[in-house]
Each structure stands twice: as structure tokens, then as C-alpha cells.
Write a protein that holds these residues in place. Structure first.
Motif, mmCIF file in Angstrom:
data_model
loop_
_atom_site.group_PDB
_atom_site.id
_atom_site.type_symbol
_atom_site.label_atom_id
_atom_site.label_comp_id
_atom_site.label_asym_id
_atom_site.label_seq_id
_atom_site.Cartn_x
_atom_site.Cartn_y
_atom_site.Cartn_z
ATOM 1 N N ARG A 123 -44.076 10.501 0.899
ATOM 2 C CA ARG A 123 -42.862 11.624 0.979
ATOM 3 C C ARG A 123 -41.653 11.366 0.105
ATOM 4 O O ARG A 123 -41.516 10.266 -0.509
ATOM 5 N N VAL A 124 -41.044 12.543 -0.466
ATOM 6 C CA VAL A 124 -40.045 12.338 -1.527
ATOM 7 C C VAL A 124 -38.787 12.054 -0.999
ATOM 8 O O VAL A 124 -38.343 12.736 0.200
ATOM 9 N N GLU A 125 -38.139 10.760 -1.285
ATOM 10 C CA GLU A 125 -36.944 10.376 -0.850
ATOM 11 C C GLU A 125 -35.829 10.836 -1.622
ATOM 12 O O GLU A 125 -34.604 11.086 -1.522
ATOM 13 N N LEU A 126 -36.216 10.696 -3.161
ATOM 14 C CA LEU A 126 -35.071 11.153 -3.991
ATOM 15 C C LEU A 126 -35.922 11.995 -5.097
ATOM 16 O O LEU A 126 -37.080 11.685 -5.593
ATOM 17 N N ILE A 127 -35.262 12.912 -6.009
ATOM 18 C CA ILE A 127 -35.875 13.527 -7.199
ATOM 19 C C ILE A 127 -34.576 14.077 -7.877
ATOM 20 O O ILE A 127 -33.553 14.626 -7.400
ATOM 21 N N ASN A 128 -34.498 13.860 -9.088
ATOM 22 C CA ASN A 128 -33.113 14.344 -9.774
ATOM 23 C C ASN A 128 -33.583 15.911 -10.341
ATOM 24 O O ASN A 128 -34.461 16.501 -10.119
ATOM 25 N N LYS A 129 -32.225 16.378 -10.972
ATOM 26 C CA LYS A 129 -32.311 17.743 -11.160
ATOM 27 C C LYS A 129 -33.165 18.039 -12.155
ATOM 28 O O LYS A 129 -33.968 19.185 -11.830
ATOM 29 N N TYR A 130 -33.430 17.241 -13.198
ATOM 30 C CA TYR A 130 -34.401 17.810 -14.175
ATOM 31 C C TYR A 130 -35.823 17.994 -13.502
ATOM 32 O O TYR A 130 -36.617 18.857 -13.864
ATOM 33 N N GLY A 131 -36.165 16.805 -12.564
ATOM 34 C CA GLY A 131 -37.501 16.968 -12.029
ATOM 35 C C GLY A 131 -37.827 18.181 -11.324
ATOM 36 O O GLY A 131 -38.876 18.867 -11.267
ATOM 37 N N SER A 132 -36.618 18.461 -10.404
ATOM 38 C CA SER A 132 -36.770 19.673 -9.326
ATOM 39 C C SER A 132 -37.042 20.906 -10.272
ATOM 40 O O SER A 132 -37.820 21.706 -10.073
ATOM 41 N N GLU A 133 -35.990 20.921 -11.391
ATOM 42 C CA GLU A 133 -36.128 22.293 -12.397
ATOM 43 C C GLU A 133 -37.553 22.348 -12.938
ATOM 44 O O GLU A 133 -37.834 23.479 -13.090
ATOM 45 N N LEU A 134 -37.884 21.239 -13.572
ATOM 46 C CA LEU A 134 -39.192 21.310 -14.092
ATOM 47 C C LEU A 134 -40.323 21.749 -13.185
ATOM 48 O O LEU A 134 -41.203 22.576 -13.578
ATOM 49 N N PRO B 77 -33.783 7.600 -22.038
ATOM 50 C CA PRO B 77 -32.811 8.946 -22.065
ATOM 51 C C PRO B 77 -32.081 9.242 -22.797
ATOM 52 O O PRO B 77 -31.556 10.144 -23.535
ATOM 53 N N ASP B 78 -31.480 8.034 -23.660
ATOM 54 C CA ASP B 78 -30.331 8.132 -24.624
ATOM 55 C C ASP B 78 -30.918 8.678 -25.867
ATOM 56 O O ASP B 78 -30.123 9.121 -26.863
ATOM 57 N N ALA C 21 -30.501 13.031 -17.174
ATOM 58 C CA ALA C 21 -31.627 12.407 -17.740
ATOM 59 C C ALA C 21 -32.674 13.421 -17.911
ATOM 60 O O ALA C 21 -33.057 14.406 -17.096
ATOM 61 N N ASN C 22 -33.098 13.271 -19.192
ATOM 62 C CA ASN C 22 -34.320 14.491 -19.731
ATOM 63 C C ASN C 22 -35.794 13.918 -19.150
ATOM 64 O O ASN C 22 -36.912 14.011 -19.792
ATOM 65 N N ILE C 23 -35.735 13.333 -18.073
ATOM 66 C CA ILE C 23 -37.043 12.573 -17.401
ATOM 67 C C ILE C 23 -37.169 12.996 -16.189
ATOM 68 O O ILE C 23 -36.033 13.188 -15.486
ATOM 69 N N ILE C 24 -38.304 12.894 -15.353
ATOM 70 C CA ILE C 24 -38.344 13.078 -14.063
ATOM 71 C C ILE C 24 -37.974 11.833 -13.550
ATOM 72 O O ILE C 24 -38.765 10.619 -13.879
ATOM 73 N N ILE C 25 -37.331 11.723 -12.377
ATOM 74 C CA ILE C 25 -37.154 10.635 -11.612
ATOM 75 C C ILE C 25 -37.290 10.810 -10.064
ATOM 76 O O ILE C 25 -36.671 11.675 -9.648
ATOM 77 N N VAL C 26 -38.183 10.351 -9.582
ATOM 78 C CA VAL C 26 -38.620 10.440 -8.145
ATOM 79 C C VAL C 26 -38.766 8.930 -7.446
ATOM 80 O O VAL C 26 -39.399 8.239 -7.917
#
Length: 673
Positions: free
Chosen positions: A160-171, A481-482, A148-153
Motif C-alpha cells: 500500500r502507498v504510505e507516501l507519494i510526492n507531488k511530482y509522482g502523483s501528477e505524473l 534532483p538538483d 523534486a523532479n523524481i517520483i518518491i513513493v
């Protein structure tokens, strides 16, 4: 005849075994089946009697038979309750040969007749299938999050951060593990916004109040600031209590930068129109005034508020006032042009009732389904007064000539003097007429240049601005995202049109400075290959797909003595044209050389070429070849290039063949006076 069980069924608690929901099989130390309940027989597709006395290996796939015999022998040496071969993926074989996944639990049974083993068999095929499907679905969900080309957290109540997607961590420039469990606000919220954002989050969590959409800033590990638009929802436990927030964010940083660039471009265009010396008025297809610039207000004596929204005929004397709407309707229905794109002299009506002559140039523009007409009003009052003065002066001179002629007839003795005086007067008259005519010609030329400038600006500026505005509006709607591909497409369109607007403005400003004589050559010594490579590198980002800009410097001499700024503009313009008029996957070659007398360049492309019949007009202002009319351009670039070349005492020439390509040659003296 049914086989008699090897052991007493009563002692095996028959009623308990038969009521079991699982298959139960009892075997002796030799691995022979001595008892099986109905469920167990059905599980393997047999009748109970068919299994009695059979080796238990008959219920296993061939690949497991030999291994099972060893396991069975080992079990009888140390019998105790346990699951059978846990983790080995046990399988059962039915009577029809089909295989199914099974879980088997073993329990020793010691009877007077000897030692037995009770095997509890469960068909877990469906459970395994569901587990595999669940695992696949979990993997697919994780993939969705990662692509997904969005931040999901997800944040818990303690931020506290329980979950973050790959796009968010890379950004943000972190590994996912570096963010999990960390306080979101302490780690990525800018210090000046941190406490306010934290307080906002805590209030919403405490009140359990929805906060669907808002903007905030994030800082990456490198300190880069990102503007994020968030959409949020709550996650609840089984008791309905809010335990965390799920937030999805879109990075608006680039969008904001493009919007700023658009606003700056609009401001520059507005500045040009508002500072123009000629009046500029825009009307719709009904003749209703849409806009006027300050010059038009001064010319007609009205304020903008007194004109906008009214019919343009209010600025016309009779009979044109009553007939103007018919002019527009006739043009819209027939397409026949009388003024549009042609221009003519007309009269205007001021607020105080006075009239004045002006030259009217009109252009037609179609924008978002609307037809708009832009008129440029150039006041001819001073020109008419000059013409009147010229006529009066001519009449006076004619009277003087006549008087002198009469005097000559009366005074033969003064004939030579009178003839000489008459010749002097005639000479003065001719010189005066020539000066006034030159001034009028220059005025007309400037008038034509201004008219063509407004016409060009109206067309070349409005189309890219409309495209940019449309793309921004569409981007604002494509949050899902699509729709990433659509957002990227419109961002590229905005970037391309902003670059085109900048190039057009630079052409107009360069031409203005050159016409006013405000450009001089400032010479300095520099490394020529380094400068040319810099220009090439800059333009490679604008190249079409597969295009290559190839640069070669010949000879050992690299130091040149020229105006760096003018040379960059010349090379930038010629290479930009080569990119623009050449197809994808083509080569653009630039070669430089310094010899004893000259600094030379050649720029060769594989583009559309210039028609031979039009090559003589190539360096004329606003000239566009007929095979380039569908390509963005002002027709000013090569005119500016030639003027810049002349400023540095250079020469420019070209060869071109339509459909093959064009080669430009530049030459500058090594030594400047």
C-alpha cells in the motif's frame, strides 16, 4: 524590612514548594501575591521579597492585564484545577521588561484565611522555538519532496502507498489522496508485468535483500506508459524490522525515445555509407585504418578485417607507400594541404598486386579530441579506358583522313566526293568527341557531387552525433534532483541535433531524387490558407525566443491547384531559413494571394541578409554565404527549392540587404496545363 507572609509557610509545605523545578505563585482573591518560591521569582527576574504583596498582573504584558483580571474573577467563582487560558498563547513579563512564552496551571487552595490560587508557571520559550523550527523543517522537507523532479513513493509490506510526492502523483494523473492506502501494483503496474513485479517485491521484503536499481513500467490514469528507473532502500522501526520501502524513480520515457531516434539516425547514416558506389576509408593521424565500406573492400580486393588496424600505405604502390606517413606528419606540423579539401588522381594497389587509377578526395574531422581523415575513392578505370578509346579512335580517324587526302591527290576526278566524305568524317569526329567530352564532364560533375556529399556528411553528421552521444552520457549521470536544469539542457541539445540530422538527410534525399528525375508534380485542389497556416504552426515550435511567424492571406479566393507536398517543402525550407538566419525577438512575415492569373507568396525576415557580391550564387548547390558559415546548413536547401518551383512552372526571386533582412517572392500559374 521583609514583608511577613499572609499565610503560614509551614502550612504551604515549604519544603515541597521550594524543591519544585517550576515556578509556584500563590495569590489571594484580590490577585495579590502571598507566596512565591525561589524558582518563580528567578523566572521573572525578581527577588522573592520584591514580589510579596504585589498584584499578580505585574507579571503580565500590558495587553493581557485587563483580560487577566476578568479571568481571575471568573475563576474564583468556580475554582477547579485546570490549565490557564489554554490555546491563548500566554506570555510572562520579567522585571527587565522582556517577554517569554509561558504555560500556567491553576489549582484552588482553601485555607482558614480564605480562598487562594496556586499557579504553576513554566517557561516554554525554548520548547516553542524548537516546535516552530521542527514545523518549519517539516514544511521544508515536504517542499523538497514536492519540487523534486523524481517520483518518491513509500510502500508498506502490504504494497500500500504510505507516501507519494507531488511530482509522482501528477505524473500518474492522480491526486495524492487517491493513491494513499491503495495497492501500488493493482493501480499503476501494467497488467502483463503486475504479478512478476509483485512477486519480486514480496521476495525482497521477505528476504530483506537490497535491490538498489532496476527499471519497470508505470501506467498513468490515461493509460500512458512511463519507463522508470528506480533506486530503493528499506525503512525500519525501532526494533530494526523492515516496515516499508522508500523508492525514488526517474522517468526515462523521453530519454528512451531520444535514444531510439539516435539509433535510427545512425542506422540511416550507416546505410548511406555502406551502399555508396565509391570507396570510403577512415584513418587516424597515424595512418591506421579505422573503417572501410563495402565498396572499398571490392575496389582493393581485401575484406574489412584485413585492412582495419593496418597502415593505409598497404593500399599504395611505391614510392607513395614509404612516404605516406611523412605526408600526414608534415600536414599536422605545418597545416599545408596537398590533397585535403582539394583532391587529386592517384594509384591504388590491390591485394592481387594489380594497380588501378582513382580520384582521391580527403576531408579532416576532429571528434572527441581525435583527428580523423576520411577518404573517398572513385575508381577511374572506366574513365581512363574511355579516354584511351577516344585517343585510339581519334588516331584511326586521322589515318582515314590522311588516306582520303592521299586518294584525293591521286584522283582529281573524285575530288568533290572525297572532300564531301572528309567533311562527313570530320563532322562525325567532332560529334563523337563532343559526346565523349560531355560524358566525361558529367562524370566529373557527379564525382565532385559525391565527394562534396561525403565531405558534408562527415562534417554535418559527426558533429551532431558526437553532441548527442555526449549529452546522453551526461544525462545518465545526472540523477540527482538538483541537476534537473542540466538534464533539461542536454535533452534540448539532443532534440535540436536530431532535428538537424533529419533536415540534412531530407535535403540529401530530395537532391538525389531531383537529380535522378524521380520527382513529378502531382496537382490537386486544396485550401491554401489552411495549408500555409499548418506549415507555420509546425515551424513555430522551432522558432527562437521571441520570434513571431505572422501569416496573412489577401483576397477572397482561397482554393489553389498545386502539388501540396512540393509546396509544403518549399514553404518549410524558406521559413526554416528565415528562423535560422534571424535573431531572437524578430518577425517573419508570410503573405499569400490568389488573383486571376497567379498564386503569389512573399516571405520576409529581419535576418542577417545576403551579401550583394554573393547573391548571384544563392541557388547554387552547396553554396553558403560567408556570413552564414557558422550556422548549421548543407547549402542544398535553396537549390532544391528552385527545382521544386520549376517543377510547378513557377518563378522565384528575392531581394536582400545585409544586416536588414531578405524577402523571397514566389509565383505559380493558377491554371496548369
Amino acid at each position: 524590612m521583609a514583608k511577613k507572609p499572609e499565610i503560614d509557610i509551614v502550612r504551604l509545605s515549604t519544603s515541597f514548594f521550594e524543591s519544585s523545578a517550576d515556578g509556584l505563585i500563590v495569590t489571594n482573591q484580590q490577585g495579590k501575591i502571598v507566596y512565591v518560591n525561589t524558582k518563580g521569582a528567578e523566572l521573572f527576574g525578581y527577588e522573592v521579597d520584591e514580589l510579596m504583596g504585589q498584584s499578580v498582573e505585574v507579571l503580565l504584558p500590558a495587553a493581557q492585564m485587563e483580560k487577566h483580571q476578568r479571568l481571575r474573577e471568573n475563576y474564583h467563582r468556580n475554582p477547579h484545577p485546570r490549565p490557564m487560558a489554554k490555546g491563548y498563547g500566554l506570555k510572562g513579563k520579567r522585571k527587565d521588561g522582556s517577554i517569554f512564552m509561558a504555560e500556567i496551571s491553576l489549582n484552588p487552595l482553601q485555607l482558614e484565611a480564605g480562598q487562594y490560587v496556586v499557579a504553576q508557571v513554566v517557561d516554554v520559550s525554548e520548547r516553542k522555538r524548537l516546535e516552530a523550527a521542527l514545523k518549519k523543517e517539516q514544511q521544508r522537507f515536504q517542499q523538497y519532496l514536492d519540487v523534486a523532479n523524481i517520483i518518491i513513493v513509500v510502500l508498506d509490506r502490504e504494497q500500500r502507498v504510505e507516501l507519494i510526492n507531488k511530482y509522482g502523483s501528477e505524473l500518474l494523473g492522480y491526486e495524492e489522496a487517491e493513491l494513499l492506502g491503495k495497492n501500488w501494483f493493482d493501480l499503476v503496474i501494467p497488467e502483463e508485468e503486475r504479478e512478476k513485479a509483485r512477486q519480486f517485491f514480496m521476495e525482497k521484503m521477505q528476504q530483506e535483500e537490497a535491490y538498489a536499481q532496476y527499471e519497470s513500467s508505470l501506467l498513468s490514469r490515461t493509460g500512458k506508459r512511463h519507463i522508470i528507473e528506480w533506486r530503493n532502500t528499506y525503512l525500519r522501526n525501532e526494533q530494526g524490522e523492515v516496515i516499508s520501502t522508500l523508492s525514488a524513480g526517474i522517468d526515462l520515457t523521453h530519454h528512451k525515445q531520444l535514444l531510439t531516434a539516435l539509433q535510427e539516425s545512425e542506422a540511416r547514416l550507416k546505410s548511406i555509407i555502406e551502399t555508396a558506389l565509391d570507396g570510403i576509408i577512415t584513418i587516424d593521424e597515424k595512418g591506421t585504418v579505422q573503417s572501410v565500406n563495402p565498396a572499398a573492400e571490392r575496389l582493393f580486393g581485401y575484406s574489412a578485417g584485413e585492412i582495419i588496424g593496418h597502415n593505409i600505405s598497404m593500399l599504395m604502390p611505391q614510392p607513395h607507400r614509404e612516404q605516406h606517413d611523412h605526408y600526414i606528419q608534415r600536414y599536422l606540423s605545418t597545416g599545408h594541404k596537398k590533397i585535403i579539401g582539394i583532391g587529386r588522381e592517384v594509384r591504388g594497389l590491390r591485394k592481387d598486386g594489380s594497380q588501378f587509377p582513382f580520384w582521391l578526395s580527403v576531408t579532416e574531422n576532429r571528434l572527441s579530441g581525435r583527428i580523423l581523415f576520411t577518404g573517398m575513392v572513385h575508381d577511374l578505370t572506366e574513365q581512363k579506358e574511355a579516354e584511351s578509346a577516344l585517343k585510339k579512335h581519334s588516331e584511326e580517324l586521322e589515318k582515314r583522313v590522311k588516306a582520303r587526302t592521299e586518294a584525293l591527290a591521286q584522283a582529281i576526278s573524285g575530288l568533290e566526293n572525297e572532300i564531301r566524305e572528309r567533311k562527313q568524317v570530320e563532322k562525325a569526329l567532332k560529334e563523337s568527341r563532343a559526346q565523349i567530352q560531355a560524358a566525361l564532364d558529367r562524370e566529373r560533375e557527379l564525382n565532385e557531387l559525391k565527394s562534396r556529399f561525403v565531405s558534408m556528411a562527415s562534417h554535418e553528421f559527426r558533429t551532431p552525433l558526437a553532441t548527442i552521444l555526449s549529452s546522453i552520457n551526461l544525462i545518465d549521470k545526472y540523477h540527482e534532483p538538483d541537476k534537473k536544469e542540466r538534464r533539461i539542457k542536454h535533452i534540448h541539445r539532443i532534440r535540436s541535433n536530431v532535428r538537424d540530422l533529419t533536415n540534412i538527410l531530407n535535403d540529401f534525399l530530395s537532391l538525389s531524387k531531383l537529380e535522378e528525375g524521380r520527382v513529378n508534380a502531382n496537382y490537386e485542389t486544396f485550401d491554401l490558407p489552411e495549408l500555409v497556416e499548418e506549415v507555420c504552426e509546425d515551424l513555430r515550435t522551432q522558432a527562437k525566443t521571441g520570434q513571431q511567424i505572422l501569416y496573412t492571406h489577401k483576397g477572397g479566393q482561397q482554393q489553389a491547384f498545386l502539388d501540396i507536398k512540393l509546396l509544403k517543402q518549399i514553404l518549410h525550407n524558406l521559413l526554416s531559413n528565415a528562423i535560422k538566419y534571424s535573431p531572437e525577438h524578430s518577425e517573419i512575415r508570410i503573405v499569400s494571394k490568389i488573383d486571376d492569373q497567379h498564386i503569389r507568396f512573399t516571405i520576409a525576415d529581419q535576418g542577417i541578409g545576403i551579401p550583394k557580391s554573393e547573391q548571384s550564387q544563392l541557388f547554387t548547390r552547396f553554396f553558403r554565404a560567408h556570413n552564414a558559415t557558422n550556422i548549421q546548413g548543407t547549402g542544398l536547401g535553396l537549390s532544391i527549392v528552385k527545382k521544386h518551383v520549376k517543377l510547378m512552372k513557377g518563378d522565384i526571386s528575392f531581394t536582400s540587404e545585409e544586416g536588414v533582412g531578405t524577402t523571397f517572392s514566389l509565383s505559380f500559374p493558377v491554371q496548369q496545363d
